[in-house]
Design an enzyme around this catalytic site. Structure first.
Site, short mmCIF file in Angstrom:
data_model
loop_
_atom_site.label_atom_id
_atom_site.label_comp_id
_atom_site.label_asym_id
_atom_site.label_seq_id
_atom_site.Cartn_x
_atom_site.Cartn_y
_atom_site.Cartn_z
N GLU A 46 0.84 -1.19 0.00
CA GLU A 46 0.00 0.00 0.00
C GLU A 46 0.88 1.25 0.00
O GLU A 46 1.89 1.32 0.71
CB GLU A 46 -0.89 -0.02 1.25
N LYS A 134 -9.14 3.03 -2.60
CA LYS A 134 -9.60 2.63 -1.27
C LYS A 134 -10.89 3.37 -0.93
O LYS A 134 -10.95 4.61 -1.02
CB LYS A 134 -8.51 2.96 -0.25
N CYS A 168 -5.67 -2.96 2.63
CA CYS A 168 -5.54 -2.85 4.07
C CYS A 168 -6.84 -3.16 4.79
O CYS A 168 -7.42 -4.21 4.63
CB CYS A 168 -4.96 -1.47 4.43
#
Length: 315
Positions: A46, A134, A168
């Site tokens: 990430e 995200k 994540c």
């Protein structure tokens, strides 16, 4: 190896913080190393290009978000981000093409003044396969990242298998996972910044739940990987560990094929056999024989969300 078997890699390394070109140079070198060792797919952490805003540093500004130091840090973070168009990004494509790799890499994407935590997927010919923004930044991430929408939730077909990316703590969103399973994801990529022991168990759970391969890549960073004038770290000792990695590769039965590694920068490799996905789904297929859509179902909004919609009635 048969046509369903190939070598995959997860890269555990620090980005060059606030330096897009430096991070891309490092991405290129590590991609070539992975390819030279036989990998056909490489997953990077990430925010690898160009830095993760950990709670140890950005969180230190949360009580004084209007202070000049926080705004100045945001500005240089913004300047080190990259822009993507419908073809992706020229340098990223060149890196994937020159290495001959399927590549999944976390980047900070700049759109006007906003920043998105984005995972980019590329083919070995350099073709831009897709991206995922995200959809829910976590804790201190909310200070600096905008939220993605449903228009970037697609898994993509590749010669290696169905490739998808969940970033994540999005992996703690059960409905998002279910959407990936419904698309038939086989290569479930999880770029992350979570180095806690529970993360490995989460990756094993997802592999068993979705009967897919899970490839999780995290950065391994020390204080020396960040500028001297940046952050609010507990220690300024150069070797003080900020993120201790924990990257891993898990098979559809929850078995760890590589990692977790907490020792430093490294590349982990594993041989993946897609036929094991079919064998795993004999036992459980959460979007097939082990589902009850007559009792439980969900809706996903895949539309792109815009602040302004334009119409033209000239005709």
């Amino acid at each position: 190896m048969n046509s369903e078997t190939f070598t995959a890699a997860v890269v555990q390394a620090a980005s060059v913080c606030f330096d897009a070109e430096g991070s891309l140079d490092k991405l290129e070198a590590l991609s070539r190393e992975a390819a030279d060792n036989g990998a056909q797919l490489a997953v990077f952490p990430e925010a690898f290009v160009s830095g993760y805003p950990s709670s140890l540093d950005w969180g230190g500004h949360s009580a004084a978000i209007r202070e000049d130091v926080a705004a100045a840090d945001y500005e240089r973070y913004w300047r080190s981000a990259i822009e993507l168009d419908e073809h992706g990004h020229r340098r990223l494509s060149a890196i994937a093409r020159n290495a001959g790799l399927h590549l999944v890499v976390g980047v900070i994407e700049r759109v006007q003044s906003a920043l998105y935590c984005t995972s980019v997927m590329l083919g070995p010919d350099g073709r831009f396969l897709g991206k995922h923004r995200k959809i829910m930044p976590t804790v201190a991430e909310r200070l600096v990242w905008a939220r993605g929408d449903g228009s970037t939730l697609a898994a993509v077909d590749t010669p290696l298998g169905k490739l998808g990316s969940v970033i994540c703590w999005e992996n703690y969103m059960p409905l998002l996972r279910m959407h990936m399973y419904q698309q038939g994801v086989q290569l479930y990529c999880a770029p992350t910044a979570d180095d806690e022991p529970g993360w490995t168990a989460t990756m094993q759970h997802i592999a068993m739940e979705g009967r897919c391969y899970v490839l999780s890549a995290n950065q391994f960073t020390r204080r020396a990987d960040f500028p001297d004038d940046y952050g609010n770290f507990p220690s300024d000792a150069p070797d003080f560990v900020i993120s201790r990695g924990g990257s891993c590769i898990v098979d559809p039965f929850g078995k760890l094929l590589a990692g977790p590694d907490h020792d430093g920068e490294t590349i982990l490799y594993a041989e993946l056999d897609l036929s094991s996905i079919v064998r795993g789904k004999f036992y459980s297929d959460v979007v097939g024989h082990y589902s009850r859509p007559d009792l439980m179902s969900m809706q996903v909004n895949l539309a792109r969300m815009n602040n302004v919609s334009l119409t033209d009635d000239a005709d």
